[in-house]
Design a protein around this motif. Structure first.
Motif, PDB file in Angstrom:
ATOM      1  N   ARG A  65       3.271  58.550 -13.309  1.00 28.72           N
ATOM      2  CA  ARG A  65       3.225  60.066 -13.117  1.00 28.72           C
ATOM      3  C   ARG A  65       4.480  60.800 -13.474  1.00 28.72           C
ATOM      4  O   ARG A  65       5.684  60.026 -13.325  1.00 28.72           O
ATOM      5  CB  ARG A  65       3.034  60.234 -11.660  1.00 28.72           C
ATOM      6  CG  ARG A  65       1.565  60.038 -11.213  1.00 28.72           C
ATOM      7  CD  ARG A  65       1.309  60.397  -9.801  1.00 28.72           C
ATOM      8  NE  ARG A  65       1.656  61.864  -9.543  1.00 28.72           N
ATOM      9  CZ  ARG A  65       1.803  62.318  -8.378  1.00 28.72           C
ATOM     10  NH1 ARG A  65       1.763  61.499  -7.285  1.00 28.72           N
ATOM     11  NH2 ARG A  65       2.090  63.536  -8.028  1.00 28.72           N
TER      12      ARG A  65
ATOM     13  N   THR B 111       0.758  69.253 -13.597  1.00 29.89           N
ATOM     14  CA  THR B 111       2.276  68.402 -13.715  1.00 29.89           C
ATOM     15  C   THR B 111       2.187  67.586 -14.681  1.00 29.89           C
ATOM     16  O   THR B 111       3.029  66.474 -14.592  1.00 29.89           O
ATOM     17  CB  THR B 111       2.419  67.898 -12.418  1.00 29.89           C
ATOM     18  OG1 THR B 111       1.308  66.908 -11.846  1.00 29.89           O
ATOM     19  CG2 THR B 111       2.907  68.755 -11.416  1.00 29.89           C
ATOM     20  N   GLU B 112       1.280  67.588 -15.762  1.00 32.01           N
ATOM     21  CA  GLU B 112       1.167  66.857 -16.799  1.00 32.01           C
ATOM     22  C   GLU B 112       1.627  67.671 -18.136  1.00 32.01           C
ATOM     23  O   GLU B 112       1.455  68.862 -17.968  1.00 32.01           O
ATOM     24  CB  GLU B 112      -0.212  66.128 -17.178  1.00 32.01           C
ATOM     25  CG  GLU B 112      -0.282  65.180 -16.103  1.00 32.01           C
ATOM     26  CD  GLU B 112      -1.968  64.591 -16.388  1.00 32.01           C
ATOM     27  OE1 GLU B 112      -2.796  65.255 -17.076  1.00 32.01           O
ATOM     28  OE2 GLU B 112      -2.411  63.829 -15.466  1.00 32.01           O
TER      29      GLU B 112
ATOM     30  N   GLU C  84      -0.427  64.991  -4.586  1.00 33.40           N
ATOM     31  CA  GLU C  84      -1.608  65.534  -5.388  1.00 33.40           C
ATOM     32  C   GLU C  84      -2.722  66.573  -4.887  1.00 33.40           C
ATOM     33  O   GLU C  84      -3.846  66.210  -4.946  1.00 33.40           O
ATOM     34  CB  GLU C  84      -2.348  64.370  -5.984  1.00 33.40           C
ATOM     35  CG  GLU C  84      -1.525  63.455  -7.158  1.00 33.40           C
ATOM     36  CD  GLU C  84      -2.354  62.454  -7.738  1.00 33.40           C
ATOM     37  OE1 GLU C  84      -3.504  62.019  -7.087  1.00 33.40           O
ATOM     38  OE2 GLU C  84      -1.976  62.064  -8.987  1.00 33.40           O
TER      39      GLU C  84
ATOM     40  N   ARG D 227      -2.870  67.349 -11.136  1.00 33.12           N
ATOM     41  CA  ARG D 227      -2.396  66.409 -12.083  1.00 33.12           C
ATOM     42  C   ARG D 227      -2.171  66.888 -13.328  1.00 33.12           C
ATOM     43  O   ARG D 227      -1.496  66.649 -14.406  1.00 33.12           O
ATOM     44  CB  ARG D 227      -3.491  65.051 -12.145  1.00 33.12           C
ATOM     45  CG  ARG D 227      -3.386  64.085 -11.215  1.00 33.12           C
ATOM     46  CD  ARG D 227      -4.171  63.087 -11.425  1.00 33.12           C
ATOM     47  NE  ARG D 227      -5.459  63.085 -11.524  1.00 33.12           N
ATOM     48  CZ  ARG D 227      -6.339  63.002 -10.041  1.00 33.12           C
ATOM     49  NH1 ARG D 227      -5.891  62.804  -9.124  1.00 33.12           N
ATOM     50  NH2 ARG D 227      -7.720  63.186 -10.693  1.00 33.12           N
TER      51      ARG D 227
END
Length: 369
Positions: A314, A283-284, A265, A280
């Motif tokens: 995740r 990568t979401e 992260e 975050r």
């Protein structure tokens, strides 16, 4: 034109010994058969040795994999597997080594996304919601559709700018700002995902303008060297700009190291290189995505659920380039896989690199305790 950055200091700047004909066809277009170049005496990306028990488990888990790749997966050219912070497996075809630069194609886009997050942390841009024209005022003088003025960085990062998709490189137009922004809009910004090299190249130009320096210079100083990546190559367009849709060459180990940064992260050796909240978000799932990978999309990263029944887990983050170039980040196993492949349409359609990751590497690591 191409800008090469090699380590200076103790290692010294050395000549590139050999340069193959890197594919200029872009993220998803035809490519020339040669695919790499060799850099001499640049300090390699390294990892600490794994504890003896873990190293033995890795050796057993991957004992038959080199022969399988060699005989059954001819498109795959190199592999680096990093598990729990240690190099667990490596493979290179004859003529390639850990020092060989590989043309990553559209993996460039995912690295560009990391640079944007870093630039935000450094105060060069305010964030994804900022209007692109505030950092690239030339847009206001292009005589283009008024919707250009409403473009936000978020639209470029999520491939929702509204232009028709462009999946092949345009050698004389990749960094032609006028050509990019005068294309007809098919949708209002933010409405629909359409994979578009032009949007990524526009983002690269706008970010470089905000930085007031080439992307490659900023990347070397603020991203690559802190990660121990001392050799890379960043191709320029006809107008002299470092490209955003493609053009970055890295060693396979360098690709894996960038995957580790995402896995952590944005932190590396106790230092926050890219803000965790931004990584975050990148990568979401930001939208449902679509062609060519047909997976959900974040900020220039493809994403997919690691376990659909566990919503808090995740997601898998994937940087993907034409022909089968991959950085595959799998948080549940503390795993990063970097793979390079031949860059042609047949390799793209066969998908041997992804078959390797999901069919051999993940099951092998799952057996490690």
């Amino acid at each position: 034109m191409r800008r090469s950055i090699l380590r200076q200091g103790k290692v010294g700047r050395r000549r590139v010994l050999a340069a193959a004909l890197l594919a200029m066809a872009g993220a998803f277009g035809p490519a020339l058969p040669a695919y790499a170049q060799r850099v001499a005496d640049a300090a390699p990306v390294t990892w600490p040795p794994a504890p003896a028990v873990l190293a033995a488990q890795h050796q057993r888990a991957f004992s038959g994999l080199p022969a399988h790749i060699q005989s059954q997966l001819p498109d795959v050219q190199s592999v680096a597997v990093v598990h729990r912070g240690h190099l667990a497996f490596e493979f290179y075809r004859t003529g390639l080594t850990a020092d060989t630069l590989q043309d990553t194609q559209s993996v460039t886009k995912s690295v560009l996304a990391l640079l944007f997050g870093q630039a935000q942390a450094d105060g060069h841009v305010r964030g994804p919601q900022e209007l692109v024209a505030l950092r690239l005022p030339q847009l206001l003088r292009m005589g283009a559709d008024a919707r250009v003025q409403r473009l936000r960085f978020e639209h470029l990062l999520t491939m929702t700018a509204g232009w028709p998709g462009e999946q092949t490189a345009q050698r004389d137009r990749d960094d032609d700002l006028g050509w990019i922004v005068r294309r007809p809009f098919l949708d209002d910004p933010g409405k629909k995902f359409t994979y578009d090299n032009g949007a990524a190249n526009l983002l690269a130009m706008a970010l470089a303008n905000a930085l007031q320096q080439p992307l490659s210079t900023y990347a070397r100083q603020r991203l690559f060297e802190p990660l121990g990546i001392h050799a890379f190559d960043w191709r320029q367009g006809a107008a002299g700009h470092d490209l955003g849709a493609l053009g970055l060459s890295l060693t396979t180990r360098g690709m894996a190291r960038l995957g580790e940064l995402v896995l952590n992260e944005g932190r590396w050796q106790g230092r926050a290189l890219v803000p965790a909240a931004y990584v975050r978000a990148a990568t979401e799932r930001q939208n449902a995505g679509g062609a060519p990978l047909f997976s959900a999309y974040g900020y220039l990263w493809w994403v997919s659920p690691t376990a659909p029944s566990r919503k808090a887990e995740r997601r898998t983050a994937m940087a993907n380039g034409y022909g089968g170039q991959w950085i595959y980040v799998y948080p549940p196993l503390d795993l990063v896989v970097a793979v390079t492949s031949r860059r042609h349409a047949e390799s793209m359609s066969r998908g041997q690199a992804l078959m390797l990751i999901r069919g051999q590497v993940l099951p092998a690591i799952q057996r490690v305790r």
